[in-house]
Motif scaffolding. Structure first.
Motif, PDB file in Angstrom:
ATOM      1  N   TYR A 123     -11.700   3.398  -6.611  1.00 24.42           N
ATOM      2  CA  TYR A 123     -11.691   4.721  -7.239  1.00 24.42           C
ATOM      3  C   TYR A 123     -12.266   5.784  -6.308  1.00 24.42           C
TER       4      TYR A 123
ATOM      5  N   SER B 190      -6.155   8.870  -5.135  1.00 27.04           N
ATOM      6  CA  SER B 190      -7.407   8.488  -5.791  1.00 27.04           C
ATOM      7  C   SER B 190      -7.057   7.683  -7.042  1.00 27.04           C
TER       8      SER B 190
ATOM      9  N   SER C 280      -8.592  -1.513  -7.559  1.00 25.16           N
ATOM     10  CA  SER C 280      -8.404  -0.068  -7.560  1.00 25.16           C
ATOM     11  C   SER C 280      -9.709   0.562  -7.109  1.00 25.16           C
TER      12      SER C 280
ATOM     13  N   ASN D 216      -3.152   8.132 -10.669  1.00 23.12           N
ATOM     14  CA  ASN D 216      -3.629   8.809  -9.458  1.00 23.12           C
ATOM     15  C   ASN D 216      -4.145  10.197  -9.820  1.00 23.12           C
TER      16      ASN D 216
ATOM     17  N   GLY E 290      -9.414   7.258  -2.086  1.00 24.70           N
ATOM     18  CA  GLY E 290      -9.342   5.974  -2.747  1.00 24.70           C
ATOM     19  C   GLY E 290      -8.253   5.108  -2.129  1.00 24.70           C
TER      20      GLY E 290
ATOM     21  N   GLU F  46     -12.902   0.173  -9.742  1.00 25.67           N
ATOM     22  CA  GLU F  46     -12.862   0.566 -11.155  1.00 25.67           C
ATOM     23  C   GLU F  46     -11.964  -0.322 -11.996  1.00 25.67           C
ATOM     24  N   ASP F  47     -10.896  -0.874 -11.405  1.00 19.70           N
ATOM     25  CA  ASP F  47     -10.003  -1.757 -12.151  1.00 19.70           C
ATOM     26  C   ASP F  47      -9.593  -2.922 -11.252  1.00 19.70           C
TER      27      ASP F  47
ATOM     28  N   ASN G 128      -6.383   8.202 -17.601  1.00 10.62           N
ATOM     29  CA  ASN G 128      -7.361   7.144 -17.346  1.00 10.62           C
ATOM     30  C   ASN G 128      -6.715   5.813 -16.995  1.00 10.62           C
TER      31      ASN G 128
ATOM     32  N   PHE H 127     -17.127   1.748 -11.840  1.00  7.69           N
ATOM     33  CA  PHE H 127     -16.627   3.039 -11.365  1.00  7.69           C
ATOM     34  C   PHE H 127     -17.564   3.700 -10.351  1.00  7.69           C
TER      35      PHE H 127
ATOM     36  N   HIS I  32      -7.142   5.157 -10.339  1.00  5.71           N
ATOM     37  CA  HIS I  32      -8.045   4.911 -11.469  1.00  5.71           C
ATOM     38  C   HIS I  32      -7.580   3.605 -12.116  1.00  5.71           C
TER      39      HIS I  32
END
Length: 385
Positions: free
Chosen positions: A83, A134, A81, A154, A91, A67-68, A191, A368, A136
């Motif tokens: 996710y 987890s 990251s 997280n 994650g 996701e990142d 987020n 994501f 993000h």
């Protein structure tokens, strides 16, 4: 008189209660139908295990919803990251080596090394390390003393911001050590996060109530805030800075500005930390994460989806497959607010892009959903724009 007003208020509540209940029921039914239709829409996209190239596009398989992304200090690779979902777990933070195109895990909930024995040195006093993880949005930046800090949102076990230190190990390979955490208020859904030098800012995308979130997005009602944390003051919402679906956030510490992607409004907001006011609102459809472009100081790479709220919602229930939502990677110049598209995807081979890092003429793009990392040339899909 007060009794009469109370009776009127009570009568109005009774009168409108059936309508409110019906509206809530209809919205819930719509949400269920939209999420349930995901299987039909996603059949257009490539399968999660499709590792073949597609023209100039290719993928690295075996990564969980990257996701990142962040470029390592020596530019030898990327931090991912991976996710695990808003209410999920499983994650991890991984490292992707650019030369070998291999991935290995730096941190997850099952880490059996000294990460689990680390003490809280950078975060909020009394905040203990979570047993689940987890991640993000995240942000890699130097602390005032020069050490590399990775801040991570997280979702597992609680909403929190986790502090890690990134450092070279004895063999010269990059390692992570947990250094602390900050807990968020109970009902917020975070987020993305950005370091500010003295602490961080973190975006609240919505509340944890799915019904309230869907309702606010559909009606365009404010459901988001930007929170700021320092060790001295703790975590506070920034007054007057509200919006719909705040997503990615970046901090220009030299220019004293925050850049917030208001996903639900289709805008990139520029907030001046000195005047405490919004100075610019730039049209940007569904902006997700922003990353500073190491090759071009002062410029952000912003991933933005070209699908609707409903098309994105349908992808949520198919977390392990490709989300066939079209997206762009846009270069945004924070000095003059000019922007141009560097990459455009129709979503069929790889969709729902949420983040990008540029290394020379190559873009590394995450999403994501799915189990792949996209590698693409700068300029792909933009010839007809």
């Amino acid at each position: 008189m007060q009794m009469i007003n109370l009776e009127r208020k009570k009568a109005m509540q009774i009168f409108f209660r059936p309508a409110i209940c019906i509206c809530r029921l209809l919205i819930s039914i719509c949400a269920i139908l939209l999420l349930g239709a995901c299987a039909q829409d996603n059949k257009l996209g490539h399968a999660a295990d499709d590792c073949e190239s597609f023209g100039e596009l290719r993928v690295v398989c075996g990564v969980q919803a990257p996701e990142d992304l962040a470029l390592l200090p020596d530019a030898s690779g990327l931090l991912l990251s991976e996710y695990g979902g808003m209410q999920g777990s499983g994650g991890r933070i991984s490292l992707f080596d650019i030369d070998s195109e291999t991935v290995h895990v730096l941190y997850d909930a099952d880490s059996a090394n000294d990460l689990k024995l680390a003490q809280n040195a950078w975060g909020e006093l009394g905040c203990e390390q979570a047993g689940e993880f987890s991640p993000h949005g995240f942000d890699l930046a130097r602390r005032p003393g020069g050490r590399w800090q990775l801040l991570v949102v997280n979702h597992a076990e609680r909403e929190s911001i986790e502090f890690f230190e990134l450092y070279p190990g004895a063999a010269g390979d990059w390692q992570l050590a947990w250094r602390g955490c900050v807990l968020a208020p109970g009902n917020v859904a975070l987020n993305d996060v950005a370091a500010t030098g003295s602490g961080f800012v973190v975006s609240q995308m919505s509340s944890k109530s799915r019904f309230k979130t869907l309702w606010s997005f559909m009606l365009g009602r404010d459901n988001s805030k930007l929170w700021r944390w320092t060790l001295e003051r703790g975590l506070d919402a920034i007054d007057g800075l509200d919006g719909v679906g705040f997503n990615g956030v970046a901090s220009d510490n030299a220019g004293k500005r925050f850049f917030i992607n208001a996903w639900g409004e289709g805008k990139l907001l520029v907030y001046d930390r000195i005047s405490k006011k919004l100075t610019h609102e730039v049209a940007l459809p569904h902006g997700d994460n922003s990353t500073w472009d190491a090759a071009s100081p002062g410029k952000l790479l912003v991933a933005s989806q070209r699908g609707s709220l409903f098309s994105m919602a349908r992808c949520v229930s198919k977390h392990n497959t490709n989300c066939a939502t079209p997206f762009d990677i846009t270069e945004f110049d924070t000095r003059d607010m000019q922007h141009k598209i560097l990459f455009r995807s129709d979503g069929q081979y790889f969709g729902g892009g949420t983040t990008a890092v540029r290394v020379k003429d190559t873009l590394y793009i995450g999403s994501f959903t799915g189990q792949r990392l996209l590698i693409a040339p700068v300029g792909y899909g933009t010839q007809s724009l």
